[in-house]
Design an enzyme around this catalytic site. Structure first.
Site: not given
Length: 521
Positions: A138, A285
């Site tokens: 922070k 696929h």
């Protein structure tokens, strides 16, 4: 005289920390530390001040409380150019902490240990570490925070050159802290949710939560995604792996691509349906193009290949038995992308080395399957659902003729295949072998027609499976004309009776499962 800069160092992973601290000390920095880190630094010849000397309060509760103190967090959080903050620090005797080096208790490593006790996992939840990290992150404008040993050298080079790190470095390191603590807390929440059924009188359900978080760790960067212009990477779930691709070992071949991973995952999902007999699943696929069960894995491969020798070219093959030489001899005659199996005999490996680009993967517990959730990212959100691990609700014969034992075995075989085929889907099978597969159509008659066109005369005496009910009787009419003798489908259409009538008129046995298996992605 200006006060020296101060670093607080407290790490679980002590890799490189003594050398790091020596270089910091050589720049005139004072070092604060705790517990085992302080001991390691002193053994390395460094002068170290214990945090308890700063706070005037001893470490207590088996080390659970040591850095949770205003003299520590005030030293981290005060804004250096805020006059009010500086006046308060002077009044309260708070001294600056300019560099924080922390890595967290090894929670992930603990929960991954076989047979680990629940309480040991709880004790490896870090409290002080994340609190200090967040404080420093922070206040990144004034404080450098390091949570990853990979960043030691960057920080050292900048401090040795200029006495302090750059703003850009502090910003980047602060971002890494919040990513790290978010990952850490999500991992803990996921662990507690998974354990809730054993530790309480109620199992917590992910889908009952109003807010959900997921965390993954990168396995590897990929060359590209589905297409060369798309960037991609492969990530793994924490604690997940048994029977999945993240647990596989690659024996040979090129690096796995995005499409390789996606299609091989599809092959594994299908393979897990076939647990009893030697079975081969060939995928193109992400759709099955050859599935077969037989008395041996080599015979299963022969059948799966002959089901569709065109589509298997360039495909993915998954096997639920060790690949032997007889199977390998068949595999090397065509181009395959990936073969995944529980193992390969030495003789099979020797044969398959003739295809050096062929990716060979071994996967223990290849048939293992757990309950869990599927995630799908959509624009602006995400869909979450339970995995589709069920097969049917009940088997109900709805026609005058019941299926024979052979037909029933084939119906269940086909049902497992169609369940894992993109909707709308029809599968035709005979003698526990795929005859033809019709995936991904926008209506139900087209996949049936595709199957029949592809299967030809092999459809006679075969069975058909549909992933969802028949809205009309056209599929049953087409199946009858092709010589299909039995059909399995969910049932539940308002026109079910029309389909039943067609089947009865043509001597076709039809079974309802009471469970639909759409697969849209």
């Amino acid at each position: 005289m200006e006060e020296p800069m101060r670093a607080l160092i407290s790490v679980s992973d002590k890799t490189g920390i003594v050398d790091f601290a020596k270089r910091i000390a050589a720049c005139g920095w004072d070092i604060l530390s705790t517990g085992g880190t302080a001991k390691a630094l002193r053994e390395g010849g460094l002068a170290v001040t214990d945090v308890s000397e700063v706070t005037g309060f001893p470490e207590c509760l088996d080390g659970r409380v040591k850095t949770l103190h205003p003299l520590i967090h005030g030293g981290i959080l005060n804004i250096r150019d805020n006059a009010k903050h500086q006046a308060e620090c002077k009044k309260l005797g708070i001294e600056n902490i300019d560099l924080l080096v922390i890595n967290l208790y090894p929670f992930k490593q603990t929960i991954m240990k076989p047979g680990v006790a629940f309480q040991e996992c709880i004790e490896n939840i870090d409290i002080g570490g994340p609190t200090m990290l967040r404080s420093a992150a922070k206040n990144f404008n004034d404080v450098t925070v390091v949570v990853d040993p990979a960043d030691y050298e960057t920080v050292l080079v900048e401090i040795e050159a200029a006495g302090q790190t750059t703003y850009n470095t502090r910003y980047r390191l602060a971002l890494k802290v919040f990513e790290t603590t978010a990952h850490y807390d999500t991992m803990i929440a996921d662990f507690l949710r998974r354990q809730s059924g054993e530790q309480t009188d109620r199992a917590e359900d992910l889908l009952s939560q109003d807010k959900v978080s997921f965390t993954y760790e990168k396995v590897q960067d990929l060359r590209y995604g589905e297409n060369p212009h798309q960037r991609a990477a492969f990530y793994r779930e924490i604690g997940e792996g048994k029977g999945t691709l993240v647990d596989a070992v690659q024996l040979q071949g090129k690096e796995l691509s995005y499409n390789n991973i996606n299609d091989t995952n599809g092959a594994l999902e299908i393979l897990k349906e076939y647990t009893n007999e030697p079975t081969i699943v060939a995928v193109k696929h992400a759709n099955p193009c050859g599935v077969a069960s037989a008395a041996s894995i080599s015979e299963a491969y022969r059948k799966a290949y002959e089901a569709d020798p065109t589509s298997i070219f360039g495909g993915i093959v998954a096997a639920n038995r060790v690949i032997d030489k007889a199977t390998a001899d068949q595999m090397v005659t065509i181009f395959l992308e990936v073969v995944v199996a529980p193992g390969f005999t030495d003789e099979a490996r020797a044969v398959l080395t003739a295809k050096p680009n062929l990716r060979l993967l071994t996967l223990d517990d290849i048939l293992h399957r757990e309950e869990g959730y599927e995630l799908k990212k959509v624009l602006g959100g995400m869909l979450v659902m339970e995995r589709d691990t069920k097969l049917y609700d009940k088997l109900e014969v709805v026609t005058d003729r019941k299926p024979t034992d052979r037909e029933m075995a084939d119906l269940l075989f086909a049902w497992k295949a169609v369940k894992n085929t993109k909707s709308n889907a029809i599968t035709i099978a005979k003698d526990k072998c795929l005859v033809a597969n019709g995936p991904g159509q926008v209506n139900r008659i087209w996949p049936m027609e595709n199957c029949i066109a592809h299967g030809g005369d092999k459809c006679r005496g075969a069975v058909a499976a549909s992933d969802a009910f028949f809205p009309f009787d056209d599929c049953c009419k087409a199946a009858a004309a092709a010589g299909v003798t039995a059909i399995i489908q969910p049932g539940g259409s308002i026109r079910d009776e029309d389909s039943i009538k067609v089947c009865n008129a043509n001597g076709i046995a039809m079974v309802f499962t009471g469970m639909r298996h759409f697969k849209h992605a």
